[in-house]
Scaffold this active site. Structure first.
Site, PDB file in Angstrom:
ATOM      1  N   CYS A  76      -3.475  -5.180  -0.904  1.00  0.00           N
ATOM      2  CA  CYS A  76      -3.659  -4.619   0.442  1.00  0.00           C
ATOM      3  C   CYS A  76      -5.060  -4.048   0.604  1.00  0.00           C
ATOM      4  O   CYS A  76      -5.338  -2.916   0.200  1.00  0.00           O
ATOM      5  CB  CYS A  76      -2.611  -3.538   0.683  1.00  0.00           C
ATOM      6  SG  CYS A  76      -2.796  -2.722   2.265  1.00  0.00           S
ATOM      7  N   CYS A 113      -5.353  -0.851   2.583  1.00  0.00           N
ATOM      8  CA  CYS A 113      -4.924   0.370   1.876  1.00  0.00           C
ATOM      9  C   CYS A 113      -6.002   0.819   0.878  1.00  0.00           C
ATOM     10  O   CYS A 113      -6.274   2.006   0.736  1.00  0.00           O
ATOM     11  CB  CYS A 113      -3.646   0.137   1.073  1.00  0.00           C
ATOM     12  SG  CYS A 113      -2.375  -0.749   1.930  1.00  0.00           S
ATOM     13  N   ASP A 114      -6.561  -0.135   0.143  1.00  0.00           N
ATOM     14  CA  ASP A 114      -7.374   0.215  -1.029  1.00  0.00           C
ATOM     15  C   ASP A 114      -8.853  -0.148  -0.910  1.00  0.00           C
ATOM     16  O   ASP A 114      -9.637   0.158  -1.806  1.00  0.00           O
ATOM     17  CB  ASP A 114      -6.792  -0.489  -2.270  1.00  0.00           C
ATOM     18  CG  ASP A 114      -5.341  -0.094  -2.505  1.00  0.00           C
ATOM     19  OD1 ASP A 114      -5.021   1.079  -2.255  1.00  0.00           O
ATOM     20  OD2 ASP A 114      -4.541  -0.946  -2.921  1.00  0.00           O
TER      21      ASP A 114
END
Ligand code: NAP
Length: 345
Positions: free
Chosen positions: A140, A143-144
């Site tokens: 992701c 997300c990261d």
């Protein structure tokens, strides 16, 4: 099932709280079916991993993925849906009421079931991926990605997800290399063009990731790529063919190689699944599965479109189909000889 039956029988339980499950919950709740939504291991589903959703009807300026699911949950609750943390381990669907065994050991009973358990990111099977997931290896980018400011990173895959990840990462990373196992992208023209036109994004064709380097202490430090001019190098390597091997130094690796449907809990039931695990529903615009009273909605039954808007659409259809099925069943029960006798007394 040896666990405890904790509650009465629900009219309808919805497994999954992504867009499909939420839409089913709104419709079922408005039909006074008091649905219970089991939120699953990723409450809110895949949209919670997205920043901006630009193609959901009614939001001309886009809407945050998290905001969209939060609003959907509030909407369903307003009409009487309840939400509960819970993951279904096993389902017993021989006859309605169906029994759902949760990982907590509790067993819930429901007359109708909507399966909206979505799909999860696929992994590629590179050596060390179990150890490195979450330590510089991610599925992701939204997300990261921000952890990789100034890094060189790899994105694995050639579809829209991989292009989206690469474009997002290009905002933070020094360089982004898309590693694709063939020499032609699967991504849509518009996404492919955006990625190709981005100066921070490079492509490695006919290449695959075979190993991830690093440790949980250091994070990802690199990867081994295998290449074959005719593509699919790992399969060729397994066939004993020679491939080119190269070690690259990178600080992050992102998988964007598609998803697998979350239907494992249905493995011992008569619900039909295709060879990759997607729920088989009746042909045409229908959500019925092979088990009467069990309906599929969203990505778990849709390997083709997989959009938030289509998931919402099939969610509403599943709830309407469940409502009709429950009504038909109630009428059938009323017209049984035993019920007729009872009514005449
Ligand atoms: P996808 O279209 O199935 O693409 C998966 C990609 O990963 C393919 O290029 C595939 O290679 C590659 N791949 C699969 N398994 C692999 C493995 N083990 N090792 C290496 N490579 C592997 O999945 P997706 O990109 O997640 O897209 C799914 C759907 O969502 C599509 O309909 C897409 O249009 C949609 N979507 C749209 C957007 C958007 O428009 N913004 C964003 C994301 C997703 P091959 O090509 O060789 O099969």
């Amino acid at each position: 099932m040896g666990a405890t039956h904790t509650e009465g029988v629900y009219h309808v339980v919805i497994v999954g709280s992504g867009v499909a499950g939420l839409s089913a919950a709104v419709y079922a709740a408005r039909a006074d079916l008091e649905p219970l939504v089991l939120e699953g291991p990723e409450p809110g589903g895949q949209l919670t991993l997205t920043t901006e959703v630009e193609n959901y009807l009614g939001f001309p300026d886009g809407v945050g993925g998290m905001e969209l699911v939060q609003r959907g949950k509030e909407q369903a609750e307003r009409f009487g849906a309840t939400f509960r943390h819970g993951v279904v381990e096993r389902a017993s669907l021989e006859e309605s009421p169906f029994a759902l065994e949760l990982s907590s050991g509790d067993v819930l009973e429901t007359r109708a079931l909507v399966v909206a358990s979505g799909a999860s990111a696929r992994w590629v099977g590179a050596t060390n991926e179990d150890e490195m997931m979450g330590y510089g290896l991610s599925t992701c980018a939204t997300c990261d990605g921000a952890f990789h400011r100034g890094d060189d990173v790899l994105v694995i895959g050639g579809g829209d997800s991989a292009m989206e990840e690469a474009l997002f990462l290009a905002k933070f990373a020094d360089s982004v290399t898309v590693v694709h196992r063939r020499d032609e992208l699967r991504a849509s023209d518009i996404m492919a063009r955006r990625a190709r036109e981005n100066e921070s994004i490079e492509f490695r064709w006919n290449a695959e990731l075979s190993e991830i380097h690093g440790s949980q202490e250091t994070g990802v430090t690199g990867g081994t790529l295998v290449t074959h001019p005719a593509g699919h190098p790992r399969a060729r390597l397994e066939d004993g063919k020679s491939v080119e091997t190269e070690r690259v130094d990178v600080g992050g690796i992102f998988y964007g190689v598609g998803h697998v449907p979350n239907t494992e809990f249905l493995a011992e039931t008569s619900v039909e699944r295709d060879e990759t695990g997607y729920l088989r529903t009746e042909p045409g615009m229908a959500t019925e599965t092979a088990v009467p009273g069990v309906f599929g909605a969203g990505d778990v039954m849709d390997p083709d479109y997989r959009q938030a808007i289509t998931a919402a659409g099939t969610g509403s259809m599943a709830a309407l189909d469940a409502e009709s099925w429950l009504e038909e069943r109630a009428l059938e029960e009323e017209s049984t000889p035993a019920a007729a006798l009872e009514a005449s007394q």
